[in-house]
Design a protein around this motif. Structure first.
Motif: not given
Length: 493
Positions: A53-61, A87-105
């Protein structure tokens, strides 16, 4: 600004708990969902899956843009792998995964704009599962009262007429009325395209501008059928039909240029505003409309700084003029704490530390990384921090704590040949110093017998009149100039 962000089962970033991933299971007897987030949604997946899901990456996002997917559907994802750039209202953030799996959709394609927090953007499955069998969930938002029976028409036929009081959906996947953004509606109306043919990729079935442009690219040519003139007819009310424009289906507004083709006279091209640019516009408007700006300028003789830089270069120590300016401003703020303040609510708020914000131009706009405790750092240390922060800003890798919380800003346009200018205050700060280029001028010596060359540099202080009056601004500039003209003494401050 593509700071690295790791999202996993804990869902905690920058002190905020994010509804990032949830896991859904369908037991044989009863559907029970295990949620790793603040909110839950119905159980609808045929296989065990992770909801991205789309996360909150800054306090004002409040929303974000999907810049780029770094993994493809069906590709294995290991812990620590980058999934996508947001891209948030402040920066472009690279979202990483902590889980192993397969990107399904991938549910939100690259270029999706204004995706609200909590919106499902992708689905992952665990290793060993058939990722092609994952089911796409319906939107989380409740549908109109007449829409749910449309998927179960056999059990509730009495509601069917109400469901089709508006134009019926052309596809099985669409269970409600068409939802178009203003830009998409304009494109479709302009080119006479049927909105029912558009594949909606926006949140909750919204047809975005990109969706309309994609349909326009696949169309053989802009349609100019006489019957298509009926929909835009109410718009040019005051224009007689006797003098129609060559493409008769276009409304009486400046037409939109066709992507990939040269712009015709009178057309315009829409440019998508980035979240960073939108925030800059909001803050600048806030600054100029709510802060009473006052300006004061002074010329500083940079001859001593130039000579000191040469002496340091002989010892393989490379520093810039801007590093001395940062040091001089920081030491002056330390000596004059009444200037090191911000406007908070109904009065001044004194600051305990001197954090200097330096303006750095990037391809996405201006950003101000911070050199913390600059008054306690030497010029060489300031130079190292400034170079590292400027490079991270251009690479899009600044962290929020590296550009939030400054107490005083410096904007230097001297390297572009600008002799002098006035900068806009960065709220809630009280001041910003605009620095121009240095210039050589001949001046009479004190004995008025010989000429000497001065390297003068004009600086202009923009100050908040509620916090720093003209007299205080003048004293600040006097102290600042004295330190630049005697740079050796700054080491003793």
């Amino acid at each position: 600004m593509a700071a690295s962000l790791r999202l996993g089962r804990q869902g905690i970033v920058f002190g905020f708990r994010l509804s990032t991933y949830t896991k859904s299971l369908r037991p044989t007897s009863q559907c029970q969902e295990h949620v790793r987030a603040f909110f839950s949604s119905p159980c609808f997946l045929g296989v065990s899956a992770l909801k991205v899901q789309m996360p909150a990456l800054s306090p004002t996002m409040e929303m974000g843009n999907i810049v780029k997917w770094l993994k493809k559907e069906g590709e294995a994802v290991a812990a620590g792998d980058a999934l996508c750039e947001i891209e948030t209202d402040k920066a472009v953030v690279t979202m990483e995964s902590n889980d192993d799996g397969v990107l399904a959709k991938i549910l939100m394609e690259e270029g999706s704009h204004n995706v609200r927090l909590g919106t499902l953007i992708a689905l992952m499955v665990e290793e060993g599962q058939d990722w092609k069998q994952v089911e796409i969930p319906p939107p989380d938002a409740p549908a109109p009262s007449a829409a749910p029976p449309a998927t179960h028409a056999a059990t509730a036929p009495v509601i069917a007429p109400a469901a089709f009081s508006s134009p019926p959906p052309p596809k099985e996947a669409m269970t409600g009325p068409l939802r178009l953004s203003p830009a998409a509606r304009h494109i479709l109306d302009t080119h006479g395209l049927d909105p029912k043919l558009v594949t909606a990729t926006g949140p909750k079935g919204l047809i975005t501008k990109e969706d309309a442009l994609n349909l326009l690219k696949t169309s053989p040519a802009p349609k100019a059928q006489p019957a298509a003139a009926a929909p835009p007819a109410p718009r040019p009310v005051s224009t007689p039909a006797a003098t129609p424009s060559p493409p008769g289906t276009r409304p009486n507004v400046p037409p939109l240029s066709v992507p990939g083709k040269p712009g015709a006279p009178g057309t315009f091209t829409e440019i998508q505003t980035s979240n960073v640019r939108r925030v800059i516009a909001q803050r600048l408007t806030q600054s100029k409309t709510t802060i009473p700006h006052a300006y004061a300028s002074v010329d500083c003789d940079m001859a001593a700084v130039m000579q000191l830089r040469k002496d340091m270069a002989k010892e393989q120590i490379k520093v810039s003029v801007n590093d001395f300016i940062i040091k001089a401003a920081a030491v002056t703020l330390k000596e004059m704490p009444e200037v090191n303040v911000t406007w908070s609510g109904d009065g001044p708020h004194p600051l305990d530390s001197v954090h200097i914000s330096i303006a750095v131009a990037t391809d996405k706009g201006l950003i101000t990384p911070i050199i913390k405790d600059a008054a306690n750092k030497g010029v060489q240390e300031i130079s190292a921090h400034a170079k590292a922060l400027a490079q991270k800003a251009r690479d899009g890798k600044l962290l929020p704590e590296e550009y939030q919380g400054g107490s005083f800003s410096i904007s230097n346009l001297g390297m572009f040949g600008i002799s002098g200018f006035s900068a806009v205050i960065n709220p809630p700060q009280a001041c910003i110093l605009a620095v121009g280029t240095s210039r050589a001028e001949l001046q009479l010596s004190e004995d008025e017998q010989t000429l000497r060359t001065q390297h003068l540099m004009t600086v202009t202080l923009s100050s908040d009149g509620r916090l720093v009056d003209d007299e205080l601004a003048s004293r600040f500039l006097h102290k600042f100039r004295t330190k630049l003209e005697q740079p050796q003494r700054m080491a003793l401050a």
